[in-house]
Motif scaffolding. Structure first.
Motif, mmCIF file in Angstrom:
data_model
loop_
_atom_site.group_PDB
_atom_site.id
_atom_site.type_symbol
_atom_site.label_atom_id
_atom_site.label_comp_id
_atom_site.label_asym_id
_atom_site.label_seq_id
_atom_site.Cartn_x
_atom_site.Cartn_y
_atom_site.Cartn_z
ATOM 1 N N LEU A 52 62.119 13.088 34.911
ATOM 2 C CA LEU A 52 62.106 12.002 35.885
ATOM 3 C C LEU A 52 60.693 11.482 36.118
ATOM 4 O O LEU A 52 60.491 10.292 36.365
ATOM 5 C CB LEU A 52 62.726 12.479 37.198
ATOM 6 C CG LEU A 52 64.222 12.785 37.145
ATOM 7 C CD1 LEU A 52 64.690 13.348 38.477
ATOM 8 C CD2 LEU A 52 65.011 11.539 36.792
ATOM 9 N N GLY A 81 59.812 8.905 33.862
ATOM 10 C CA GLY A 81 60.629 7.703 33.988
ATOM 11 C C GLY A 81 61.880 7.730 33.149
ATOM 12 O O GLY A 81 62.532 6.706 32.959
ATOM 13 N N GLY A 130 65.718 9.648 32.184
ATOM 14 C CA GLY A 130 66.772 10.516 32.673
ATOM 15 C C GLY A 130 67.784 10.829 31.599
ATOM 16 O O GLY A 130 68.938 11.126 31.901
ATOM 17 N N ARG A 181 65.578 15.532 44.619
ATOM 18 C CA ARG A 181 65.451 14.233 43.974
ATOM 19 C C ARG A 181 66.245 13.199 44.763
ATOM 20 O O ARG A 181 67.258 13.506 45.372
ATOM 21 C CB ARG A 181 65.978 14.305 42.537
ATOM 22 C CG ARG A 181 65.184 15.241 41.660
ATOM 23 C CD ARG A 181 63.785 14.729 41.430
ATOM 24 N NE ARG A 181 62.921 15.757 40.876
ATOM 25 C CZ ARG A 181 61.628 15.593 40.631
ATOM 26 N NH1 ARG A 181 61.072 14.437 40.911
ATOM 27 N NH2 ARG A 181 60.904 16.573 40.137
ATOM 28 N N THR A 182 65.781 11.981 44.770
ATOM 29 C CA THR A 182 66.440 10.950 45.550
ATOM 30 C C THR A 182 67.737 10.513 44.860
ATOM 31 O O THR A 182 67.909 10.681 43.647
ATOM 32 C CB THR A 182 65.531 9.726 45.725
ATOM 33 O OG1 THR A 182 65.304 9.118 44.451
ATOM 34 C CG2 THR A 182 64.198 10.131 46.343
ATOM 35 N N ARG A 188 68.555 7.529 44.333
ATOM 36 C CA ARG A 188 68.185 6.459 43.407
ATOM 37 C C ARG A 188 67.773 7.020 42.052
ATOM 38 O O ARG A 188 68.012 6.403 41.012
ATOM 39 C CB ARG A 188 67.034 5.629 43.995
ATOM 40 C CG ARG A 188 66.631 4.432 43.160
ATOM 41 C CD ARG A 188 65.545 3.623 43.848
ATOM 42 N NE ARG A 188 65.985 3.119 45.134
ATOM 43 C CZ ARG A 188 65.217 2.391 45.945
ATOM 44 N NH1 ARG A 188 63.945 2.132 45.607
ATOM 45 N NH2 ARG A 188 65.698 1.959 47.092
ATOM 46 N N GLU A 189 67.170 8.181 42.040
ATOM 47 C CA GLU A 189 66.817 8.820 40.778
ATOM 48 C C GLU A 189 68.031 9.442 40.100
ATOM 49 O O GLU A 189 68.139 9.426 38.872
ATOM 50 C CB GLU A 189 65.768 9.915 41.018
ATOM 51 C CG GLU A 189 64.396 9.417 41.400
ATOM 52 C CD GLU A 189 63.444 10.552 41.696
ATOM 53 O OE1 GLU A 189 62.317 10.539 41.171
ATOM 54 O OE2 GLU A 189 63.833 11.470 42.450
ATOM 55 N N TRP A 199 71.761 7.775 36.487
ATOM 56 C CA TRP A 199 71.880 8.595 35.287
ATOM 57 C C TRP A 199 73.151 9.425 35.296
ATOM 58 O O TRP A 199 73.759 9.672 34.252
ATOM 59 C CB TRP A 199 70.646 9.489 35.147
ATOM 60 C CG TRP A 199 69.427 8.711 34.814
ATOM 61 C CD1 TRP A 199 68.393 8.391 35.638
ATOM 62 C CD2 TRP A 199 69.126 8.113 33.553
ATOM 63 N NE1 TRP A 199 67.466 7.643 34.970
ATOM 64 C CE2 TRP A 199 67.876 7.456 33.692
ATOM 65 C CE3 TRP A 199 69.775 8.065 32.324
ATOM 66 C CZ2 TRP A 199 67.280 6.764 32.637
ATOM 67 C CZ3 TRP A 199 69.181 7.377 31.273
ATOM 68 C CH2 TRP A 199 67.948 6.746 31.441
#
Length: 206
Positions: free
Chosen positions: A111, A114, A116, A141-142, A144-145, A149
């Motif tokens: 991550l 950048g 996933g 981890r957020t 959004r992250e 994925w």
């Protein structure tokens, strides 16, 4: 088994059974959700190939894939949320597991770069979905992250599994051979994914 699944293919129950199986196998990786998805797709495809009205069966196949993908993402989110809120007790449990600790480290590195792709690859590996989802939550981890994925991994896995069953049923009919070949291809993908996930990263020179 094929006959039973074939009878369910035209009813809503098959989608409920598939969805529940995929949803819960993030906690119980031994559940044969992939085998069930393949068997259902094989039965549906074989039924359509025998009538010559394949287009009428396409919505069933698409709905099967949608159910499997949606249940996959929902299961990932549940595991992620539980791990994220697990607190110190879960952190200690993960610290005692070399696999989960390694997954956390690799997930964080992926991550940070950048990327996933690890999410997608791990979805095919045995227990990889559980390790990544729990590791992402424990590492805080957020969403959004994590979510995009996870969605991509769910769609890729569902499409691959349904595709194996569908084309196996089209080519070989509703037979154990068709199901066996498709399941072997699914396990082969899992073995390849496990190798890629476990392969150590190359260290930069210097």
């Amino acid at each position: 088994m094929l006959e039973c699944v074939g009878a369910l293919t035209g009813s809503p129950w098959i989608y409920a059974v598939v969805a529940l199986s995929v949803l819960f196998d993030v906690f119980l990786p031994l559940l044969p959700s992939g085998v069930l998805v393949i068997t259902a797709a094989t039965a549906a495809a074989a039924a359509g190939s025998g009538t010559g009205r394949v287009p009428q069966d396409v919505p069933d196949i698409l709905l099967l894939m949608l159910c499997a993908a949606t249940a996959s993402v929902l299961g990932d989110l549940v595991a992620y949320r539980l791990a994220r809120r697990g607190g110190a007790r879960l952190d200690r449990a993960i610290a005692r597991s070399r696999r989960l600790t390694s997954a956390q480290e690799r997930l964080g590195a992926a991550l940070a770069r950048g990327g996933g792709v690890l999410f997608v690859i791990a979805r095919f590996a045995p227990a990889g979905r559980s390790i990544v989802s729990l590791g992402a939550g424990a590492a805080h981890r957020t969403v959004r992250e994590f979510l995009p994925w996870s969605a991509l991994a769910g769609v890729a896995w569902a499409g691959y599994s349904v595709g194996l069953g569908y084309f196996g049923g089209q080519w070989l009919g509703a037979t154990w051979l068709a199901t066996g070949v498709s399941v072997f291809a699914l396990f082969a993908a899992g073995a390849g994914a496990a190798f890629l996930v476990r392969r150590p990263r190359e260290q930069p020179a210097g």
